[in-house]
Design a protein around this motif. Structure first.
Motif, mmCIF file in Angstrom:
data_model
loop_
_atom_site.group_PDB
_atom_site.id
_atom_site.type_symbol
_atom_site.label_atom_id
_atom_site.label_comp_id
_atom_site.label_asym_id
_atom_site.label_seq_id
_atom_site.Cartn_x
_atom_site.Cartn_y
_atom_site.Cartn_z
ATOM 1 N N LYS A 38 44.775 97.541 49.056
ATOM 2 C CA LYS A 38 43.786 97.622 47.977
ATOM 3 C C LYS A 38 44.178 96.786 46.760
ATOM 4 C CE LYS A 38 42.171 102.240 49.059
ATOM 5 N NZ LYS A 38 42.145 103.650 48.637
ATOM 6 N N ARG A 39 45.457 96.530 46.610
ATOM 7 C CA ARG A 39 45.952 95.810 45.433
ATOM 8 C C ARG A 39 46.249 94.334 45.698
ATOM 9 N NH1 ARG A 39 47.208 101.111 44.987
ATOM 10 N NH2 ARG A 39 47.272 101.997 42.888
ATOM 11 N N ASN A 41 44.442 91.824 45.801
ATOM 12 C CA ASN A 41 43.667 90.867 44.997
ATOM 13 C C ASN A 41 44.123 90.808 43.543
ATOM 14 O OD1 ASN A 41 42.724 93.365 44.276
ATOM 15 N ND2 ASN A 41 40.575 92.779 44.251
ATOM 16 N N ASN A 42 45.149 91.595 43.199
ATOM 17 C CA ASN A 42 45.648 91.620 41.829
ATOM 18 C C ASN A 42 47.184 91.663 41.867
ATOM 19 O OD1 ASN A 42 46.562 92.483 39.250
ATOM 20 N ND2 ASN A 42 44.527 93.306 38.803
ATOM 21 N N LYS A 43 47.811 90.519 41.701
ATOM 22 C CA LYS A 43 49.269 90.414 41.827
ATOM 23 C C LYS A 43 50.005 91.350 40.876
ATOM 24 C CE LYS A 43 52.974 87.011 41.889
ATOM 25 N NZ LYS A 43 53.331 85.594 41.758
ATOM 26 N N ARG A 44 49.541 91.439 39.657
ATOM 27 C CA ARG A 44 50.203 92.308 38.665
ATOM 28 C C ARG A 44 50.107 93.775 39.076
ATOM 29 N NH1 ARG A 44 52.219 93.701 33.978
ATOM 30 N NH2 ARG A 44 51.178 95.005 32.464
ATOM 31 N N ASP A 45 48.935 94.199 39.502
ATOM 32 C CA ASP A 45 48.738 95.576 39.942
ATOM 33 C C ASP A 45 49.608 95.870 41.165
ATOM 34 O OD1 ASP A 45 47.580 98.126 39.781
ATOM 35 O OD2 ASP A 45 45.958 97.573 41.149
ATOM 36 N N TYR A 49 52.596 98.634 41.342
ATOM 37 C CA TYR A 49 52.564 99.672 42.377
ATOM 38 C C TYR A 49 53.868 99.666 43.179
ATOM 39 C CZ TYR A 49 51.204 102.412 46.411
ATOM 40 O OH TYR A 49 51.162 103.363 47.406
#
Length: 83
Positions: A38-39, A41-45, A49
């Motif tokens: 799920k994450r 698409n967002n490297k920082r997120d 995580y």
């Protein structure tokens, strides 16, 4: 051809932050895979995580201020994003 879940499981198993060994590692980290996917698409997120898993769930002693730890996590993130 592998799907994304198999790809992530292979990365986590090879990384094996708990050092449980190859056989156990194939199952040990599977519960994290849906949240990782799920994450993607967002490297920082994704990084936040994974840091949370390492520090709060697995209690590995990960320290984001440690260059060695940070580089290893960056390598893992790069592998995950390269599918």
């Amino acid at each position: 051809m592998k799907n994304i879940f198999e790809h992530i499981n292979d990365i986590l198993s090879n990384w094996d932050p708990l050092d449980v060994g190859e056989d156990l590692a194939q199952d040990e980290y599977q519960k994290y895979i849906p949240s990782i996917v799920k994450r993607l698409n967002n490297k920082r997120d994704l990084a936040l995580y994974l840091e949370c898993i390492l520090t709060k769930e697995l209690n590995t002693g990960y320290n984001k201020d440690n260059d060695k730890h940070r580089k290893e996590l960056d390598r893992i993130i790069h592998e995950m994003l390269s599918f």
